[in-house]
Design a protein around this motif. Structure first.
Motif, PDB file in Angstrom:
ATOM      1  N   ASN A  82      44.588  48.283  25.547  1.00  0.00           N
ATOM      2  CA  ASN A  82      43.221  47.790  25.359  1.00  0.00           C
ATOM      3  C   ASN A  82      42.634  48.270  24.039  1.00  0.00           C
ATOM      4  N   ILE A  83      42.936  49.491  23.639  1.00  0.00           N
ATOM      5  CA  ILE A  83      42.457  49.987  22.348  1.00  0.00           C
ATOM      6  C   ILE A  83      43.083  49.168  21.223  1.00  0.00           C
ATOM      7  N   ALA A  84      44.374  48.882  21.330  1.00  0.00           N
ATOM      8  CA  ALA A  84      45.043  48.043  20.319  1.00  0.00           C
ATOM      9  C   ALA A  84      44.420  46.648  20.281  1.00  0.00           C
ATOM     10  N   ARG A  85      44.058  46.110  21.444  1.00  0.00           N
ATOM     11  CA  ARG A  85      43.409  44.797  21.496  1.00  0.00           C
ATOM     12  C   ARG A  85      42.052  44.844  20.799  1.00  0.00           C
ATOM     13  N   LEU A  86      41.296  45.913  21.012  1.00  0.00           N
ATOM     14  CA  LEU A  86      39.993  46.047  20.351  1.00  0.00           C
ATOM     15  C   LEU A  86      40.147  46.131  18.839  1.00  0.00           C
ATOM     16  N   VAL A  87      41.122  46.891  18.367  1.00  0.00           N
ATOM     17  CA  VAL A  87      41.380  47.018  16.927  1.00  0.00           C
ATOM     18  C   VAL A  87      41.743  45.661  16.335  1.00  0.00           C
ATOM     19  N   ALA A  88      42.477  44.849  17.109  1.00  0.00           N
ATOM     20  CA  ALA A  88      42.877  43.516  16.642  1.00  0.00           C
ATOM     21  C   ALA A  88      41.774  42.482  16.814  1.00  0.00           C
ATOM     22  N   GLY A  89      40.609  42.910  17.344  1.00  0.00           N
ATOM     23  CA  GLY A  89      39.497  41.983  17.525  1.00  0.00           C
ATOM     24  C   GLY A  89      39.621  41.111  18.763  1.00  0.00           C
ATOM     25  N   GLU A  90      40.468  41.501  19.695  1.00  0.00           N
ATOM     26  CA  GLU A  90      40.674  40.731  20.928  1.00  0.00           C
ATOM     27  C   GLU A  90      39.889  41.354  22.079  1.00  0.00           C
ATOM     28  N   ASP A  91      39.733  40.573  23.149  1.00  0.00           N
ATOM     29  CA  ASP A  91      39.063  41.074  24.344  1.00  0.00           C
ATOM     30  C   ASP A  91      39.986  42.009  25.116  1.00  0.00           C
ATOM     31  N   THR A  92      39.396  42.983  25.809  1.00  0.00           N
ATOM     32  CA  THR A  92      40.174  43.894  26.646  1.00  0.00           C
ATOM     33  C   THR A  92      40.508  43.214  27.968  1.00  0.00           C
ATOM     34  N   GLU A  93      41.507  43.760  28.658  1.00  0.00           N
ATOM     35  CA  GLU A  93      41.933  43.209  29.942  1.00  0.00           C
ATOM     36  C   GLU A  93      41.736  44.250  31.035  1.00  0.00           C
ATOM     37  N   PRO A  94      41.420  43.820  32.260  1.00  0.00           N
ATOM     38  CA  PRO A  94      41.236  44.785  33.349  1.00  0.00           C
ATOM     39  C   PRO A  94      42.561  45.438  33.745  1.00  0.00           C
ATOM     40  N   PHE A  95      42.459  46.664  34.233  1.00  0.00           N
ATOM     41  CA  PHE A  95      43.610  47.444  34.672  1.00  0.00           C
ATOM     42  C   PHE A  95      44.076  46.937  36.034  1.00  0.00           C
ATOM     43  N   ASP A  96      45.385  46.730  36.170  1.00  0.00           N
ATOM     44  CA  ASP A  96      45.985  46.278  37.427  1.00  0.00           C
ATOM     45  C   ASP A  96      47.054  47.283  37.826  1.00  0.00           C
ATOM     46  N   TYR A  97      46.739  48.153  38.791  1.00  0.00           N
ATOM     47  CA  TYR A  97      47.660  49.201  39.213  1.00  0.00           C
ATOM     48  C   TYR A  97      48.766  48.634  40.095  1.00  0.00           C
ATOM     49  N   HIS A  98      50.008  49.040  39.807  1.00  0.00           N
ATOM     50  CA  HIS A  98      51.162  48.654  40.619  1.00  0.00           C
ATOM     51  C   HIS A  98      51.688  49.903  41.318  1.00  0.00           C
ATOM     52  N   ASP A  99      51.554  49.944  42.629  1.00  0.00           N
ATOM     53  CA  ASP A  99      52.006  51.101  43.408  1.00  0.00           C
ATOM     54  C   ASP A  99      53.525  51.103  43.465  1.00  0.00           C
ATOM     55  N   LYS A 100      54.130  52.103  42.817  1.00  0.00           N
ATOM     56  CA  LYS A 100      55.589  52.210  42.790  1.00  0.00           C
ATOM     57  C   LYS A 100      56.100  53.152  43.867  1.00  0.00           C
ATOM     58  N   GLY A 101      55.201  53.708  44.659  1.00  0.00           N
ATOM     59  CA  GLY A 101      55.598  54.628  45.714  1.00  0.00           C
ATOM     60  C   GLY A 101      55.123  56.035  45.426  1.00  0.00           C
ATOM     61  N   THR A 102      55.347  56.912  46.382  1.00  0.00           N
ATOM     62  CA  THR A 102      54.915  58.301  46.271  1.00  0.00           C
ATOM     63  C   THR A 102      56.031  59.208  46.739  1.00  0.00           C
ATOM     64  N   MET A 103      56.277  60.281  45.992  1.00  0.00           N
ATOM     65  CA  MET A 103      57.302  61.248  46.374  1.00  0.00           C
ATOM     66  C   MET A 103      56.760  62.650  46.168  1.00  0.00           C
ATOM     67  N   ALA A 104      57.275  63.595  46.969  1.00  0.00           N
ATOM     68  CA  ALA A 104      56.884  64.994  46.824  1.00  0.00           C
ATOM     69  C   ALA A 104      58.020  65.884  47.302  1.00  0.00           C
ATOM     70  N   THR A 105      58.261  66.961  46.558  1.00  0.00           N
ATOM     71  CA  THR A 105      59.249  67.942  47.011  1.00  0.00           C
ATOM     72  C   THR A 105      58.562  68.867  48.004  1.00  0.00           C
ATOM     73  N   ILE A 106      59.312  69.293  49.016  1.00  0.00           N
ATOM     74  CA  ILE A 106      58.751  70.188  50.025  1.00  0.00           C
ATOM     75  C   ILE A 106      59.676  71.371  50.263  1.00  0.00           C
ATOM     76  N   GLY A 107      60.463  71.713  49.280  1.00  0.00           N
ATOM     77  CA  GLY A 107      61.373  72.834  49.391  1.00  0.00           C
ATOM     78  C   GLY A 107      62.417  72.770  48.305  1.00  0.00           C
ATOM     79  N   LYS A 108      63.353  73.716  48.357  1.00  0.00           N
ATOM     80  CA  LYS A 108      64.370  73.801  47.307  1.00  0.00           C
ATOM     81  C   LYS A 108      65.244  72.553  47.236  1.00  0.00           C
ATOM     82  N   SER A 109      65.546  71.951  48.333  1.00  0.00           N
ATOM     83  CA  SER A 109      66.359  70.733  48.310  1.00  0.00           C
ATOM     84  C   SER A 109      65.881  69.732  49.350  1.00  0.00           C
ATOM     85  N   ARG A 110      64.580  69.667  49.526  1.00  0.00           N
ATOM     86  CA  ARG A 110      63.997  68.732  50.487  1.00  0.00           C
ATOM     87  C   ARG A 110      62.814  68.011  49.833  1.00  0.00           C
ATOM     88  N   ALA A 111      62.640  66.785  50.228  1.00  0.00           N
ATOM     89  CA  ALA A 111      61.523  65.997  49.712  1.00  0.00           C
ATOM     90  C   ALA A 111      61.195  64.898  50.704  1.00  0.00           C
TER      91      ALA A 111
END
Length: 170
Positions: A82-111
């Motif tokens: 969006n900053i690059a678009r503003l510098v180029a004199g173009e309109d900004t675009e809304p943010f569209d989040y894509h959920d790729k999933g969630t992960m978390a470690t819960i120990g030395k070799s567990r998640a």
């Protein structure tokens, strides 16, 4: 799921969307900065906000997005575009989040992890977590160093006990 908790919901600030695609943090949430749909501050169109301080509303669901690395990475990249678009004199675009999933470690070799409908647990989830995080490093040298460091710490690092005690609490 991003609105009411559940698997993969991650930490999120409480709140609701406001009209116009932005999010208004509550008065007592001084650590958050409200953003419009294009990721600039609600009160300043020349300042973009991403990361843990950004109070971003998902355009599809109206929910406030969680303070997770995947949101910050996507928001940062989008703000840059969006900053690059503003510098180029173009309109900004809304943010569209894509959920790729969630992960978390819960120990030395567990998640745990949830990617779409796929739920991973245990060593398989930990291996997936490791490979995903190493893959996200920039450059082969950094990836190899990250993989080596992870393997070294897995084999040789000694961690002391992590105890939570209730001394002094009544």
């Amino acid at each position: 799921p991003r609105g009411g908790g559940g698997a993969g919901a991650g930490p999120r600030p409480p709140g609701a969307a406001r009209a116009g695609g932005g999010a208004a943090p509550p008065a007592d949430a001084s650590v958050y900065v409200g953003t419009e749909a294009v990721l600039h501050r609600v009160d300043r169109a020349d300042v973009f906000v991403v990361g843990d301080v950004a109070w971003i509303t998902d355009a599809k669901t109206g929910d406030v997005l969680p303070q997770l690395g995947s949101v910050a990475l996507q928001a940062g990249e989008h703000a840059g575009h969006n900053i690059a678009r503003l510098v180029a004199g173009e309109d900004t675009e809304p943010f569209d989040y894509h959920d790729k999933g969630t992960m978390a470690t819960i120990g030395k070799s567990r998640a745990v992890g949830q990617i779409g409908r796929l739920t991973l647990t245990g060593r398989l989830a930990w291996l997936a977590w490791l490979l995903i995080h190493v893959h996200q490093l920039i450059g082969l040298r950094n990836r190899l160093a990250g993989l080596f460091n992870s393997a070294w710490n897995y084999m040789f690092a000694q961690r002391g006990p992590r105890l939570i005690t209730c001394q002094g609490l009544q």
